[in-house]
Design an enzyme around this catalytic site. Structure first.
Site, short mmCIF file in Angstrom:
data_model
loop_
_atom_site.label_atom_id
_atom_site.label_comp_id
_atom_site.label_asym_id
_atom_site.label_seq_id
_atom_site.Cartn_x
_atom_site.Cartn_y
_atom_site.Cartn_z
N ALA A 214 0.85 -1.19 0.00
CA ALA A 214 0.00 0.00 0.00
C ALA A 214 0.88 1.24 0.00
O ALA A 214 1.94 1.25 0.63
CB ALA A 214 -0.90 0.00 1.23
N LYS A 215 0.45 2.28 -0.72
CA LYS A 215 1.23 3.51 -0.74
C LYS A 215 0.75 4.37 0.43
O LYS A 215 -0.12 5.22 0.27
CB LYS A 215 1.07 4.22 -2.09
CG LYS A 215 2.35 4.92 -2.54
CD LYS A 215 2.27 5.34 -3.98
CE LYS A 215 3.44 6.23 -4.35
NZ LYS A 215 4.74 5.55 -4.38
N CYS A 216 1.29 4.10 1.60
CA CYS A 216 0.87 4.85 2.80
C CYS A 216 2.09 5.54 3.41
O CYS A 216 3.20 5.03 3.34
CB CYS A 216 0.18 3.93 3.80
SG CYS A 216 1.16 2.57 4.41
#
Ligand SMILES: *Cc1c(COP(=O)(O)O)cnc(C)c1O
Length: 376
Positions: A214-216
């Site tokens: 996830a791009k977090c």
């Protein structure tokens, strides 16, 4: 616990298309000042006059979409994101094509990935058309901010965070989605030099079941000490190995990695849940395969890397991501010593694949995969 039911999500989807109200900035940066800023924008320090904002609540779904003056946000100190880091983001660029029009590169792929990141962080999924419209409306209103410097582009940063005012630990019931734009110069002045990378010993970026895919923001927060360690060892970037065996190559702090072999084949670690599914990674694989090159998505051990670099079986290595596109890797260092890749500079295949991708992004070459999304 509030449960965000399927009904909420369906409702949010059903309310689209969401019209964006346009509120022009009454005090835009003066033309002379803008020109000065754009002469040498660097990366991520100059911003345009506007931003896109869309609100979400469990009761209303996605609402209040607007393009408005870029300004500081008013946040309650108890906003959930400040405590539990429910935040995701994207990064993509708008380029000026050879014919003068502005275009985004594969924004639909970023929209999909934003939805995947949202799912992992228990956030509502922004409809893909709202994502793409928010960006095209914003780029359109701020088009005069396109930097004319060589290799310049507009770096677009969509992001979303939990804005509910509540200290209980649960998926928030309110979110803010925003898009800001930073005009950027070429990431590396005078083309990409080869970088050195440090193999992180004490830290891992992601573990099975974690948030690595996830791009977090949290992924970046946890990678900073490892990057600082790389810098301390005289390296430009950190590369992470897998969490379980500490043996398999994963990726850099914010870029995917590729290996090039003497037989002309390429290899990159598979998307097994701990690696961020890069759009540059996917684009390069597609271009290489279209050329008839063999691309393997298979695990690669760090010891193998050293052995292959020393025997000459491995000739090139590179990292890739939206910001720098393709960055050659010249040297790999760890406590076991270091090894050089090829001649230590940009390799031939690396340079050629990069050029092919950049030519598509800039509208110089043909776009057989329909990746270029022109703006009006
Ligand atoms: C964004 C990102 C990448 C690169 O993805 P692109 O879509 O190619 O920009 C690679 N790794 C990490 C950890 C990232 O956050």
């Amino acid at each position: 616990m509030t449960d965000r039911t399927m009904t909420d999500r369906t409702l949010a989807k059903a309310t689209t298309p969401l019209p964006f109200a346009i509120h022009r900035n009454a005090e835009p940066v003066a033309v002379g000042d803008r020109t000065k800023l754009l002469a040498d924008p660097g990366f991520g320090r100059v911003f345009t006059d506007h931003m896109a904002v869309v609100r979400y609540s469990d009761t209303k779904g996605w609402h209040n979409a607007e393009i408005t003056a870029r300004k500081p946000l008013m946040l309650d100190p108890a906003s959930a994101v400040l405590h539990y880091a429910q935040e995701i983001f994207e990064g993509l660029k708008a380029y000026r094509l050879a014919d003068g029009t502005l275009a985004m590169f594969r924004p639909d792929a970023n929209a999909r990935r934003f939805q995947q990141s949202a799912r992992r962080l228990a956030m509502p999924e922004l409809p893909a058309d709202v994502f793409v419209t928010s960006i095209s409306e914003l780029v359109n209103i701020d088009r005069d901010w396109f930097p004319s410097v060589d290799g310049g582009s507009l770096y677009i940063r969509p992001f979303m965070f939990a804005s509910e005012v509540f200290l209980g630990v649960k998926p928030a019931s309110e979110y803010l989605y925003l898009v800001i734009i930073s005009p950027v110069g070429g990431y590396f002045k005078g083309g990409a030099p080869a970088v050195s990378i440090w193999v992180s010993q004490d830290y891992t970026r992601a573990a099975p079941g974690g948030t690595g895919a996830a791009k977090c923001g949290g992924n970046y927060a946890s990678s900073l000490v490892a990057q600082a360690e790389a810098t301390k060892h005289g390296c430009d970037q950190v590369v992470f190995l897998d969490a379980a065996e500490h043996r398999w190559l994963e990726e850099l702090g914010g870029m995917n990695v590729f290996l090039v072999f003497e037989d002309g084949s390429l290899q990159t670690p598979p998307l097994s849940g701990t690696i961020l599914p890069g759009i540059t990674r996917d684009s390069l694989m597609t271009l290489a395969r279209a050329e008839g090159l063999v691309v393997r998505e298979q695990p690669y051990a760090i010891d193998q890397w050293r052995a292959d670099a020393q025997s000459g079986r491995l000739t090139e290595a590179f990292a890739c991501g939206t910001a720098a596109v393709v960055t050659p890797i010249g040297r790999v260092a760890s406590p076991d010593g270091e090894f050089k890749i090829g001649a230590g500079g940009p390799g031939q295949l690396t340079t050629r694949l990069k050029q092919k991708l950049v030519d598509i992004q800039r509208g110089v070459g043909p776009d057989p995969h329909g990746w270029v999304h022109k703006l009006g």
